[in-house]
Enzyme design. Sequence first.
Site, PDB file in Angstrom:
ATOM      1  N   ILE A   1      35.245  31.654  27.003  1.00  0.00           N
ATOM      2  CA  ILE A   1      36.619  31.877  26.535  1.00  0.00           C
ATOM      3  C   ILE A   1      37.462  32.534  27.639  1.00  0.00           C
ATOM      4  CG2 ILE A   1      37.998  33.231  24.890  1.00  0.00           C
ATOM      5  CD1 ILE A   1      35.608  32.862  22.880  1.00  0.00           C
TER       6      ILE A   1
ATOM      7  N   ASP B   1      32.060  46.053  35.928  1.00  0.00           N
ATOM      8  CA  ASP B   1      31.216  46.134  34.746  1.00  0.00           C
ATOM      9  C   ASP B   1      31.965  47.011  33.744  1.00  0.00           C
ATOM     10  OD1 ASP B   1      29.394  46.804  32.796  1.00  0.00           O
ATOM     11  OD2 ASP B   1      27.727  47.108  34.191  1.00  0.00           O
ATOM     12  N   VAL B   2      32.371  46.412  32.616  1.00  0.00           N
ATOM     13  CA  VAL B   2      33.223  47.158  31.675  1.00  0.00           C
ATOM     14  C   VAL B   2      32.463  48.219  30.874  1.00  0.00           C
ATOM     15  CG1 VAL B   2      34.964  45.319  31.475  1.00  0.00           C
ATOM     16  CG2 VAL B   2      33.055  45.415  29.842  1.00  0.00           C
TER      17      VAL B   2
ATOM     18  N   TYR C   1      26.321  43.827  16.389  1.00  0.00           N
ATOM     19  CA  TYR C   1      27.413  42.961  16.845  1.00  0.00           C
ATOM     20  C   TYR C   1      28.547  42.954  15.831  1.00  0.00           C
ATOM     21  CZ  TYR C   1      29.964  38.840  18.521  1.00  0.00           C
ATOM     22  OH  TYR C   1      30.947  37.982  18.983  1.00  0.00           O
TER      23      TYR C   1
ATOM     24  N   THR D   1      30.467  27.876  23.992  1.00  0.00           N
ATOM     25  CA  THR D   1      30.583  28.539  25.306  1.00  0.00           C
ATOM     26  C   THR D   1      29.163  28.767  25.841  1.00  0.00           C
ATOM     27  OG1 THR D   1      30.367  30.765  24.380  1.00  0.00           O
ATOM     28  CG2 THR D   1      32.608  29.880  24.529  1.00  0.00           C
TER      29      THR D   1
ATOM     30  N   LYS E   1      30.777  41.178  35.619  1.00  0.00           N
ATOM     31  CA  LYS E   1      29.852  42.054  36.348  1.00  0.00           C
ATOM     32  C   LYS E   1      28.932  41.238  37.252  1.00  0.00           C
ATOM     33  CE  LYS E   1      26.170  42.474  32.995  1.00  0.00           C
ATOM     34  NZ  LYS E   1      25.235  43.317  32.316  1.00  0.00           N
TER      35      LYS E   1
ATOM     36  N   ASN F   1      38.056  40.752  26.640  1.00  0.00           N
ATOM     37  CA  ASN F   1      37.245  39.610  26.219  1.00  0.00           C
ATOM     38  C   ASN F   1      35.759  39.805  26.527  1.00  0.00           C
ATOM     39  OD1 ASN F   1      36.707  36.536  25.852  1.00  0.00           O
ATOM     40  ND2 ASN F   1      36.148  36.925  27.994  1.00  0.00           N
TER      41      ASN F   1
HETATM   42  N1  LIG Z   1      31.509  31.975  21.588  1.00  0.00           N
HETATM   43  C1  LIG Z   1      31.745  32.320  20.324  1.00  0.00           C
HETATM   44  O1  LIG Z   1      31.360  31.598  19.365  1.00  0.00           O
HETATM   45  C2  LIG Z   1      32.492  33.589  20.014  1.00  0.00           C
HETATM   46  C3  LIG Z   1      32.896  33.791  18.686  1.00  0.00           C
HETATM   47  C4  LIG Z   1      33.585  34.947  18.365  1.00  0.00           C
HETATM   48  C5  LIG Z   1      33.863  35.880  19.346  1.00  0.00           C
HETATM   49  N2  LIG Z   1      33.459  35.674  20.623  1.00  0.00           N
HETATM   50  C6  LIG Z   1      33.766  36.719  21.623  1.00  0.00           C
HETATM   51  O2  LIG Z   1      34.470  36.150  22.701  1.00  0.00           O
HETATM   52  C7  LIG Z   1      34.195  36.888  23.890  1.00  0.00           C
HETATM   53  C8  LIG Z   1      33.753  35.914  24.982  1.00  0.00           C
HETATM   54  O3  LIG Z   1      32.619  35.210  24.525  1.00  0.00           O
HETATM   55  P1  LIG Z   1      32.062  33.897  25.243  1.00  0.00           P
HETATM   56  O4  LIG Z   1      31.405  33.097  24.190  1.00  0.00           O
HETATM   57  O5  LIG Z   1      33.110  33.291  26.086  1.00  0.00           O
HETATM   58  O6  LIG Z   1      30.920  34.566  26.146  1.00  0.00           O
HETATM   59  P2  LIG Z   1      30.270  34.122  27.555  1.00  0.00           P
HETATM   60  O7  LIG Z   1      28.942  34.803  27.632  1.00  0.00           O
HETATM   61  O8  LIG Z   1      30.326  32.654  27.692  1.00  0.00           O
HETATM   62  O9  LIG Z   1      31.246  34.826  28.626  1.00  0.00           O
HETATM   63  C9  LIG Z   1      31.329  36.238  28.621  1.00  0.00           C
HETATM   64  C10 LIG Z   1      32.030  36.752  29.862  1.00  0.00           C
HETATM   65  O10 LIG Z   1      31.979  38.185  29.839  1.00  0.00           O
HETATM   66  C11 LIG Z   1      31.432  38.680  31.045  1.00  0.00           C
HETATM   67  N3  LIG Z   1      30.735  39.953  30.825  1.00  0.00           N
HETATM   68  C12 LIG Z   1      29.623  40.178  30.059  1.00  0.00           C
HETATM   69  N4  LIG Z   1      29.257  41.467  30.170  1.00  0.00           N
HETATM   70  C13 LIG Z   1      30.154  42.058  31.007  1.00  0.00           C
HETATM   71  C14 LIG Z   1      30.302  43.364  31.512  1.00  0.00           C
HETATM   72  N5  LIG Z   1      29.455  44.354  31.195  1.00  0.00           N
HETATM   73  N6  LIG Z   1      31.332  43.626  32.349  1.00  0.00           N
HETATM   74  C15 LIG Z   1      32.191  42.629  32.699  1.00  0.00           C
HETATM   75  N7  LIG Z   1      32.098  41.385  32.258  1.00  0.00           N
HETATM   76  C16 LIG Z   1      31.088  41.101  31.427  1.00  0.00           C
HETATM   77  C17 LIG Z   1      30.508  37.573  31.516  1.00  0.00           C
HETATM   78  O11 LIG Z   1      30.276  37.679  32.903  1.00  0.00           O
HETATM   79  C18 LIG Z   1      31.334  36.328  31.162  1.00  0.00           C
HETATM   80  O12 LIG Z   1      32.315  36.098  32.168  1.00  0.00           O
HETATM   81  C19 LIG Z   1      33.137  37.923  23.522  1.00  0.00           C
HETATM   82  O13 LIG Z   1      33.777  39.152  23.270  1.00  0.00           O
HETATM   83  C20 LIG Z   1      32.537  37.362  22.238  1.00  0.00           C
HETATM   84  O14 LIG Z   1      32.001  38.345  21.424  1.00  0.00           O
HETATM   85  C21 LIG Z   1      32.775  34.543  20.990  1.00  0.00           C
END
Ligand SMILES: NC(=O)c1ccc[n+]([C@@H]2O[C@H](COP(=O)([O-])OP(=O)(O)OC[C@H]3O[C@@H](n4cnc5c(N)ncnc54)[C@H](O)[C@@H]3O)[C@@H](O)[C@H]2O)c1
Length: 273
Positions: free
Chosen positions: A26, A71-72, A163, A198, A46, A98
Amino acid sequence: MTSSGTEQSLRYLNRVVLITGGTKGIGEATVKLFVKNGANVVYCSKEEKAVDLEMALKESGPGTGTYIPCDVTKEDEIKRLIEVTVKTHGRIDCLINNAGWHPPDQTIDDTSAQEFHDLLNLNLIGYFLTAKYALPHLRKTQGNIINISSLVGIIGQKYAIPYVATKGAITAMTKAMAVDESQYNVRVNSISPGNIWTPLWEELSSHSANPEDMVLGGKDAQLLGRMGTADECAKAALYLAADGTFCTGIDLLLTGGAELNYGNKNQQKIIHH
Ligand SMILES: NC(=O)c1ccc[n+]([C@@H]2O[C@H](COP(=O)([O-])OP(=O)(O)OC[C@H]3O[C@@H](n4cnc5c(N)ncnc54)[C@H](O)[C@@H]3O)[C@@H](O)[C@H]2O)c1
């Protein structure tokens, strides 16, 4: 510049946008869409920077993309992220929180307090701290914050207590921040996606006993019979940043109708061995 890239159609021209977790899923789609709409985007993760993404942003423009490792879960790294953003671009108009993670299935019996603390640090305190350090700059521009939450924060999810707790807290925190920051004309909103295809979803399904079944179940959970895309999330974020100027404290459900209707939810049928 193509006709779709004329100034008139650039919906976030010259605005400065900070996106955490911008190298995958996302976050990556959101970085791309904002750059396409003329924004100067700073994004972090990170991990190592994503070289393909950097190239794609340079080629597409017309805005810019700058990667900063952060790293957040580390407060000093978040402070640095904000400082470098402001040093580079002089302002911040929009923060998109995000970066987050969904652990594989876990029952309460298998979950330690430390695991819960660690996820809170990433999914919730990370959002809080990034907002805290970005807000002095967002107040100057009357900017906005978009927190990526999740549908499960409202409806719950099986074997995902920490979560779900972090996401419910994000949705609630968004409303509290919207109340406090309204005096500065800073808007704070959240987006609650349902199942979005994703790398995170792919990784979670690959750990399951039957990945194909899990993906099928993930699609069938929506009335629309499919998962959402990262691009659809990015479009919702662009709407809230650029057009939703009378929205604050809202939680935008991006779920394909997953929360509607009755379903086959009877847990009594599960046989415990
Ligand atoms: N994919 C889904 O179905 C879904 C549904 C609801 C909510 N979300 C939320 O959307 C957001 C993104 O999810 P996604 O599916 O794109 O995940 P993803 O794992 O595909 O991407 C996550 C991103 O966050 C970064 N990240 C992870 N830990 C980190 C840290 N400690 N410091 C900095 N960056 C960090 C990763 O490097 C990556 O760029 C998340 O908050 C997730 O909870 C996702």
